[in-house]
Write a protein that holds these residues in place. Sequence first.
Motif, PDB file in Angstrom:
ATOM      1  N   PHE A  50       0.825  -1.206   0.000  1.00 22.59           N
ATOM      2  CA  PHE A  50       0.000   0.000   0.000  1.00 22.59           C
ATOM      3  C   PHE A  50       0.861   1.258   0.000  1.00 22.59           C
ATOM      4  O   PHE A  50       2.038   1.233   0.373  1.00 22.59           O
ATOM      5  CB  PHE A  50      -0.928   0.010   1.220  1.00 22.59           C
ATOM      6  CG  PHE A  50      -1.883  -1.142   1.288  1.00 22.59           C
ATOM      7  CD1 PHE A  50      -3.075  -1.113   0.579  1.00 22.59           C
ATOM      8  CD2 PHE A  50      -1.591  -2.268   2.044  1.00 22.59           C
ATOM      9  CE1 PHE A  50      -3.974  -2.178   0.626  1.00 22.59           C
ATOM     10  CE2 PHE A  50      -2.473  -3.339   2.106  1.00 22.59           C
ATOM     11  CZ  PHE A  50      -3.659  -3.290   1.394  1.00 22.59           C
ATOM     12  N   GLN A  51       0.254   2.366  -0.383  1.00 26.29           N
ATOM     13  CA  GLN A  51       0.943   3.649  -0.409  1.00 26.29           C
ATOM     14  C   GLN A  51       1.438   4.051   0.978  1.00 26.29           C
ATOM     15  O   GLN A  51       2.528   4.601   1.126  1.00 26.29           O
ATOM     16  CB  GLN A  51       0.000   4.732  -0.953  1.00 26.29           C
ATOM     17  CG  GLN A  51       0.598   6.128  -0.962  1.00 26.29           C
ATOM     18  CD  GLN A  51      -0.366   7.148  -1.564  1.00 26.29           C
ATOM     19  OE1 GLN A  51      -1.356   6.781  -2.184  1.00 26.29           O
ATOM     20  NE2 GLN A  51      -0.084   8.411  -1.378  1.00 26.29           N
ATOM     21  N   SER A  52       0.654   3.769   2.007  1.00 30.14           N
ATOM     22  CA  SER A  52       0.950   4.256   3.359  1.00 30.14           C
ATOM     23  C   SER A  52       1.793   3.286   4.182  1.00 30.14           C
ATOM     24  O   SER A  52       1.939   3.467   5.390  1.00 30.14           O
ATOM     25  CB  SER A  52      -0.361   4.551   4.099  1.00 30.14           C
ATOM     26  OG  SER A  52      -1.178   3.390   4.131  1.00 30.14           O
ATOM     27  N   PHE A  53       2.354   2.263   3.548  1.00 32.09           N
ATOM     28  CA  PHE A  53       3.259   1.286   4.151  1.00 32.09           C
ATOM     29  C   PHE A  53       2.530   0.327   5.110  1.00 32.09           C
ATOM     30  O   PHE A  53       2.787  -0.863   5.098  1.00 32.09           O
ATOM     31  CB  PHE A  53       4.434   1.941   4.898  1.00 32.09           C
ATOM     32  CG  PHE A  53       5.091   3.081   4.183  1.00 32.09           C
ATOM     33  CD1 PHE A  53       5.302   3.051   2.804  1.00 32.09           C
ATOM     34  CD2 PHE A  53       5.499   4.208   4.886  1.00 32.09           C
ATOM     35  CE1 PHE A  53       5.908   4.114   2.141  1.00 32.09           C
ATOM     36  CE2 PHE A  53       6.104   5.270   4.245  1.00 32.09           C
ATOM     37  CZ  PHE A  53       6.304   5.227   2.872  1.00 32.09           C
ATOM     38  N   ASN A  54       1.650   0.866   5.993  1.00 28.06           N
ATOM     39  CA  ASN A  54       0.878   0.044   6.938  1.00 28.06           C
ATOM     40  C   ASN A  54       1.762  -0.817   7.832  1.00 28.06           C
ATOM     41  O   ASN A  54       1.450  -1.977   8.114  1.00 28.06           O
ATOM     42  CB  ASN A  54      -0.129  -0.844   6.196  1.00 28.06           C
ATOM     43  CG  ASN A  54      -1.302  -0.057   5.648  1.00 28.06           C
ATOM     44  OD1 ASN A  54      -1.388   1.152   5.831  1.00 28.06           O
ATOM     45  ND2 ASN A  54      -2.199  -0.728   4.953  1.00 28.06           N
ATOM     46  N   LEU A  55       2.879  -0.253   8.288  1.00 29.70           N
ATOM     47  CA  LEU A  55       3.740  -0.960   9.237  1.00 29.70           C
ATOM     48  C   LEU A  55       3.251  -0.707  10.663  1.00 29.70           C
ATOM     49  O   LEU A  55       2.688   0.342  10.965  1.00 29.70           O
ATOM     50  CB  LEU A  55       5.191  -0.485   9.100  1.00 29.70           C
ATOM     51  CG  LEU A  55       5.831  -0.641   7.718  1.00 29.70           C
ATOM     52  CD1 LEU A  55       7.275  -0.151   7.755  1.00 29.70           C
ATOM     53  CD2 LEU A  55       5.771  -2.090   7.248  1.00 29.70           C
ATOM     54  N   ILE A  56       3.465  -1.683  11.537  1.00 29.50           N
ATOM     55  CA  ILE A  56       3.097  -1.539  12.949  1.00 29.50           C
ATOM     56  C   ILE A  56       4.236  -0.795  13.646  1.00 29.50           C
ATOM     57  O   ILE A  56       5.371  -1.295  13.694  1.00 29.50           O
ATOM     58  CB  ILE A  56       2.855  -2.912  13.585  1.00 29.50           C
ATOM     59  CG1 ILE A  56       1.710  -3.624  12.853  1.00 29.50           C
ATOM     60  CG2 ILE A  56       2.538  -2.769  15.069  1.00 29.50           C
ATOM     61  CD1 ILE A  56       1.523  -5.074  13.266  1.00 29.50           C
TER      62      ILE A  56
END
Length: 230
Positions: A89-95
Amino acid sequence: MYKLSGVTKRYSRGKETVDALRGIDLVIEDGDQLVIQGPTGGGKSTLLQMIGGLDRPTSGSVELDGVDLGRLSEAKLTKVRSENIGIIFQSFNLIPTLTAQENVETALVPMGTKTAERRRLAAEALTAVGLGERLGHLPSELSGGQQQRVAIARALVKKPKVLLADEPTGNLDEGTRDEIMALLEGLWQEYGLTFILVTHDSAIAKNAPRLATIKQGLVTVTEQRQAVRL
């Protein structure tokens, strides 16, 4: 192989009905690279969600290797996604509270991979994207480009058949964009992935072997160049 037949997606906005997709017919062969481009609100992310099994069409079918994703139970659809489809995804979505290695490991948890094997595979995946020295770093300690590399490693660690990318360079500067695209191109070639990417960036779109232009829910596919394999 993907086969989309008459795929329509209809949303209700108050009293208004919006057709995000209007009878899409599309075939994507194993190992293809397809870039989807179009204006904001034209349906490109909706199309990617259908392909990724993240949403179901209002009508029509999305088949992956002859299996209609829209007719699967939620449990079976989740299994298909976890085993066969990697998504960036564009927003990386890392924790934010997990290290790079731990973020990559999260993709293997639904598959029941044991802890030691998860750690080994995550380290290998991060090394493959050039982050072998950053395993213990938190997302806040990484640049935007490095965070996207972690997201790419997370998508690929389970060795999927399909890699989907939704505006993967949208938050990156031009130089970093080119680095990430070169990395994705190399991984597509190396692993023989079916690679489908959504972008608004014309510089990326013009270099795609196949370009699907989507506007007002309708798709036109252009063969632009011969796909090159290493």
